[in-house]
Motif scaffolding. Structure first.
Motif, PDB file in Angstrom:
ATOM      1  N   ILE A   1      60.296  48.210  36.059  1.00  0.00           N
ATOM      2  CA  ILE A   1      60.959  47.551  34.918  1.00  0.00           C
ATOM      3  C   ILE A   1      60.962  48.476  33.698  1.00  0.00           C
ATOM      4  CG2 ILE A   1      60.726  45.620  33.257  1.00  0.00           C
ATOM      5  CD1 ILE A   1      59.853  43.925  35.692  1.00  0.00           C
ATOM      6  N   ASN A   2      59.888  49.243  33.530  1.00  0.00           N
ATOM      7  CA  ASN A   2      59.806  50.084  32.319  1.00  0.00           C
ATOM      8  C   ASN A   2      59.229  51.478  32.590  1.00  0.00           C
ATOM      9  OD1 ASN A   2      57.322  49.123  32.869  1.00  0.00           O
ATOM     10  ND2 ASN A   2      56.779  48.547  30.796  1.00  0.00           N
ATOM     11  N   GLY A   3      59.591  52.071  33.727  1.00  0.00           N
ATOM     12  CA  GLY A   3      59.148  53.431  34.002  1.00  0.00           C
ATOM     13  C   GLY A   3      59.949  54.435  33.210  1.00  0.00           C
ATOM     14  N   PRO A   4      59.612  55.719  33.246  1.00  0.00           N
ATOM     15  CA  PRO A   4      58.532  56.306  34.034  1.00  0.00           C
ATOM     16  C   PRO A   4      57.146  55.934  33.486  1.00  0.00           C
ATOM     17  CG  PRO A   4      59.629  57.998  32.718  1.00  0.00           C
ATOM     18  CD  PRO A   4      60.410  56.744  32.533  1.00  0.00           C
ATOM     19  N   TYR A   5      56.165  55.961  34.394  1.00  0.00           N
ATOM     20  CA  TYR A   5      54.849  55.390  34.139  1.00  0.00           C
ATOM     21  C   TYR A   5      53.764  56.430  33.864  1.00  0.00           C
ATOM     22  CZ  TYR A   5      56.957  51.137  35.892  1.00  0.00           C
ATOM     23  OH  TYR A   5      57.781  50.044  36.049  1.00  0.00           O
ATOM     24  N   THR A   6      52.784  56.029  33.045  1.00  0.00           N
ATOM     25  CA  THR A   6      51.570  56.838  32.885  1.00  0.00           C
ATOM     26  C   THR A   6      50.550  56.369  33.926  1.00  0.00           C
ATOM     27  OG1 THR A   6      50.471  55.280  31.409  1.00  0.00           O
ATOM     28  CG2 THR A   6      51.935  56.909  30.374  1.00  0.00           C
ATOM     29  N   GLU A   7      49.433  57.087  33.986  1.00  0.00           N
ATOM     30  CA  GLU A   7      48.362  56.733  34.926  1.00  0.00           C
ATOM     31  C   GLU A   7      47.738  55.382  34.581  1.00  0.00           C
ATOM     32  OE1 GLU A   7      48.730  59.677  33.553  1.00  0.00           O
ATOM     33  OE2 GLU A   7      48.619  61.202  35.115  1.00  0.00           O
TER      34      GLU A   7
ATOM     35  N   GLY B   1      61.866  53.831  37.847  1.00  0.00           N
ATOM     36  CA  GLY B   1      60.611  54.341  38.401  1.00  0.00           C
ATOM     37  C   GLY B   1      60.285  55.682  37.786  1.00  0.00           C
ATOM     38  N   GLY B   2      59.513  56.466  38.537  1.00  0.00           N
ATOM     39  CA  GLY B   2      59.141  57.789  38.058  1.00  0.00           C
ATOM     40  C   GLY B   2      57.778  57.793  37.376  1.00  0.00           C
ATOM     41  N   LEU B   3      57.270  58.987  37.162  1.00  0.00           N
ATOM     42  CA  LEU B   3      55.903  59.160  36.674  1.00  0.00           C
ATOM     43  C   LEU B   3      55.874  60.188  35.546  1.00  0.00           C
ATOM     44  CD1 LEU B   3      54.421  59.445  40.256  1.00  0.00           C
ATOM     45  CD2 LEU B   3      54.016  57.521  38.705  1.00  0.00           C
ATOM     46  N   LEU B   4      55.074  59.925  34.519  1.00  0.00           N
ATOM     47  CA  LEU B   4      54.920  60.882  33.418  1.00  0.00           C
ATOM     48  C   LEU B   4      53.727  61.789  33.702  1.00  0.00           C
ATOM     49  CD1 LEU B   4      55.569  58.390  30.484  1.00  0.00           C
ATOM     50  CD2 LEU B   4      57.108  60.212  31.297  1.00  0.00           C
ATOM     51  N   ASN B   5      53.926  63.093  33.500  1.00  0.00           N
ATOM     52  CA  ASN B   5      52.876  64.046  33.880  1.00  0.00           C
ATOM     53  C   ASN B   5      52.043  64.547  32.691  1.00  0.00           C
ATOM     54  OD1 ASN B   5      54.403  65.914  32.527  1.00  0.00           O
ATOM     55  ND2 ASN B   5      55.132  66.991  34.338  1.00  0.00           N
ATOM     56  N   ASN B   6      52.072  63.813  31.567  1.00  0.00           N
ATOM     57  CA  ASN B   6      51.391  64.298  30.341  1.00  0.00           C
ATOM     58  C   ASN B   6      49.926  64.668  30.588  1.00  0.00           C
ATOM     59  OD1 ASN B   6      53.624  62.594  29.864  1.00  0.00           O
ATOM     60  ND2 ASN B   6      53.185  62.670  27.675  1.00  0.00           N
ATOM     61  N   LYS B   7      49.235  63.861  31.388  1.00  0.00           N
ATOM     62  CA  LYS B   7      47.804  64.120  31.618  1.00  0.00           C
ATOM     63  C   LYS B   7      47.626  65.481  32.294  1.00  0.00           C
ATOM     64  CE  LYS B   7      43.758  62.283  34.061  1.00  0.00           C
ATOM     65  NZ  LYS B   7      43.239  61.222  34.929  1.00  0.00           N
ATOM     66  N   PHE B   8      48.394  65.714  33.359  1.00  0.00           N
ATOM     67  CA  PHE B   8      48.247  66.985  34.083  1.00  0.00           C
ATOM     68  C   PHE B   8      48.632  68.158  33.182  1.00  0.00           C
ATOM     69  CE2 PHE B   8      49.603  70.546  36.577  1.00  0.00           C
ATOM     70  CZ  PHE B   8      48.622  70.648  37.551  1.00  0.00           C
ATOM     71  N   ILE B   9      49.755  68.025  32.494  1.00  0.00           N
ATOM     72  CA  ILE B   9      50.256  69.155  31.689  1.00  0.00           C
ATOM     73  C   ILE B   9      49.340  69.433  30.490  1.00  0.00           C
ATOM     74  CG2 ILE B   9      52.197  69.877  30.188  1.00  0.00           C
ATOM     75  CD1 ILE B   9      52.650  70.336  33.216  1.00  0.00           C
ATOM     76  N   THR B  10      48.703  68.390  29.965  1.00  0.00           N
ATOM     77  CA  THR B  10      47.745  68.614  28.869  1.00  0.00           C
ATOM     78  C   THR B  10      46.559  69.437  29.376  1.00  0.00           C
ATOM     79  OG1 THR B  10      48.402  66.517  27.934  1.00  0.00           O
ATOM     80  CG2 THR B  10      46.350  67.427  27.117  1.00  0.00           C
ATOM     81  N   GLU B  11      46.136  69.144  30.612  1.00  0.00           N
ATOM     82  CA  GLU B  11      44.982  69.885  31.158  1.00  0.00           C
ATOM     83  C   GLU B  11      45.384  71.267  31.686  1.00  0.00           C
ATOM     84  OE1 GLU B  11      42.645  67.379  33.806  1.00  0.00           O
ATOM     85  OE2 GLU B  11      42.882  65.675  32.443  1.00  0.00           O
ATOM     86  N   TYR B  12      46.659  71.412  32.067  1.00  0.00           N
ATOM     87  CA  TYR B  12      47.145  72.709  32.605  1.00  0.00           C
ATOM     88  C   TYR B  12      48.445  73.102  31.893  1.00  0.00           C
ATOM     89  CZ  TYR B  12      43.714  71.826  36.214  1.00  0.00           C
ATOM     90  OH  TYR B  12      42.531  71.583  36.871  1.00  0.00           O
ATOM     91  N   PRO B  13      48.358  73.447  30.599  1.00  0.00           N
ATOM     92  CA  PRO B  13      49.587  73.688  29.823  1.00  0.00           C
ATOM     93  C   PRO B  13      50.413  74.870  30.322  1.00  0.00           C
ATOM     94  CG  PRO B  13      47.615  74.165  28.523  1.00  0.00           C
ATOM     95  CD  PRO B  13      47.131  73.546  29.784  1.00  0.00           C
TER      96      PRO B  13
END
Ligand SMILES: NC(=O)c1ccc[n+]([C@@H]2O[C@H](COP(=O)([O-])OP(=O)(O)OC[C@H]3O[C@@H](n4cnc5c(N)ncnc54)[C@H](OP(=O)(O)O)[C@@H]3O)[C@@H](O)[C@H]2O)c1
Length: 292
Positions: A115-121, A261-273
């Protein structure tokens, strides 16, 4: 490091197996029904279970890619889906618990309702089809371990022995100049990711001892029609590929689909810029360069 990849005859698992071997790690990959020359048979549900490993190879980490992945088939074969996706994961988790093994479980954005993606973890899951419900149930079992990663992915593409994934399938049709028409939903959006990137991302997460839930996705965000059109646009000879944009409702798929749908990768990219993601354009250009 000893790594066992369950489901290495499939798209994601085969990329993990190849990449981890390239990195000189000791790695074994398994298949269930689709035998390959790089994998050994393993069925977590069989009475022999993990006996195939003997004592010569005790994994430190298991990457579990095994699941029944045909979403519409799952909808009509609920028991089979439960056994292959949930029950088998339960047995893998028990094995990990008994030997203190880290488990990397590959999950999906289909645990969300779209309903409201892309999603965070951190967003609250609400699956709307059998596949998504079973993947979420398996995630819950994995979370009973002390040391796990749940890597959520969606809309994966890449080189694959069976060319099952959407982009590989399109490329095969273009190459063979097959006359084919696709009715593609303009309202199902996801964040496509290259299987090779998933392998590289998992390598970093495992090497750095990370734990918890990670979205592994690219910054591409396409609906199915846009994705196919993008692939087609690179090939002037692709006239025989006819693409029609239609609504999900008129497709009448057996399983309900998350639309946004879909997924946001902010967490991964913050840890591996510095991590360089492949996008769909780069993958197609590479494919053309290597001779499609
Ligand atoms: N591809 C995507 O777009 C996508 C998106 C979101 C999430 N995922 C998740 O990512 C994982 C890998 O997906 P994939 O696209 O690589 O799938 P795939 O190509 O269908 O491969 C699945 C692999 O798992 C094996 N397998 C199936 N059930 C098993 C079980 N119960 N125990 C042991 N092995 C089993 C299969 O063996 P055989 O083929 O030899 O029978 C195959 O090697 C799955 O968990 C899927 O839910 C994939």
């Amino acid at each position: 490091m000893n790594i066992l990849v369950i489901g290495a005859s499939g798209l994601v698992g085969s990329h993990c197996l190849n990449y981890f071997a390239q990195k000189q790690l000791s790695v074994i990959g398994t298949h269930l029904k689709f035998e390959t020359d790089k994998t050994v048979f393993f069925d977590p549900l069989s009475k022999d279970g993990f006996d195939f490993l003997n004592n010569n190879f005790i994994p430190d980490t298991i990457i579990h890619c095994g699941a029944l992945t045909n979403v519409d088939y799952c909808e009509e074969n609920i028991v089979e889906s439960y056994n292959l996706t949930v029950k088998s994961t339960k047995l893998v988790v028990e094995y990990c618990k008994s030997r203190n093994i880290k488990l990397v479980y590959i999950s999906t954005d289909y645990i969300f309702d779209g309903i409201n993606g892309p999603y965070t973890e951190n967003q609250v899951p609400n699956p709307t089809n059998v596949y998504g419900k079973h993947k979420l149930e398996a995630e819950g079992i994995v979370q009973g371990l002390n040391d796990y990663i749940i890597a959520r992915i969606t809309n994966v593409y890449g080189e694959e022995e069976r060319s099952k994934n959407f982009i590989a399938h399109l490329l095969t049709l273009i190459k063979s100049k097959t006359d084919k028409t696709f009715n593609l939903p303009y309202d199902q959006f996801a964040t496509p990711i290259y299987a090779g990137d998933i392998a590289r991302m998992l390598y970093l997460l495992i090497s750095d001892g990370k734990k918890g839930i990670y979205n592994l996705s690219s910054t591409d965000y396409y609906n199915r029609y846009q994705l196919a059109s993008k692939v087609k646009s690179y090939f002037s000879e692709a006239d025989d590929l006819n693409l029609n944009a239609i609504s999900t409702q008129s497709l009448q798929q057996k399983a309900k689909r998350p639309l946004l749908g879909g997924l946001l990768n902010n967490k991964f990219i913050t840890e591996y810029p510095n991590f360089e993601l492949t996008n769909v354009d780069a993958f197609i250009l590479k494919t053309i360069k290597n001779g499609i």
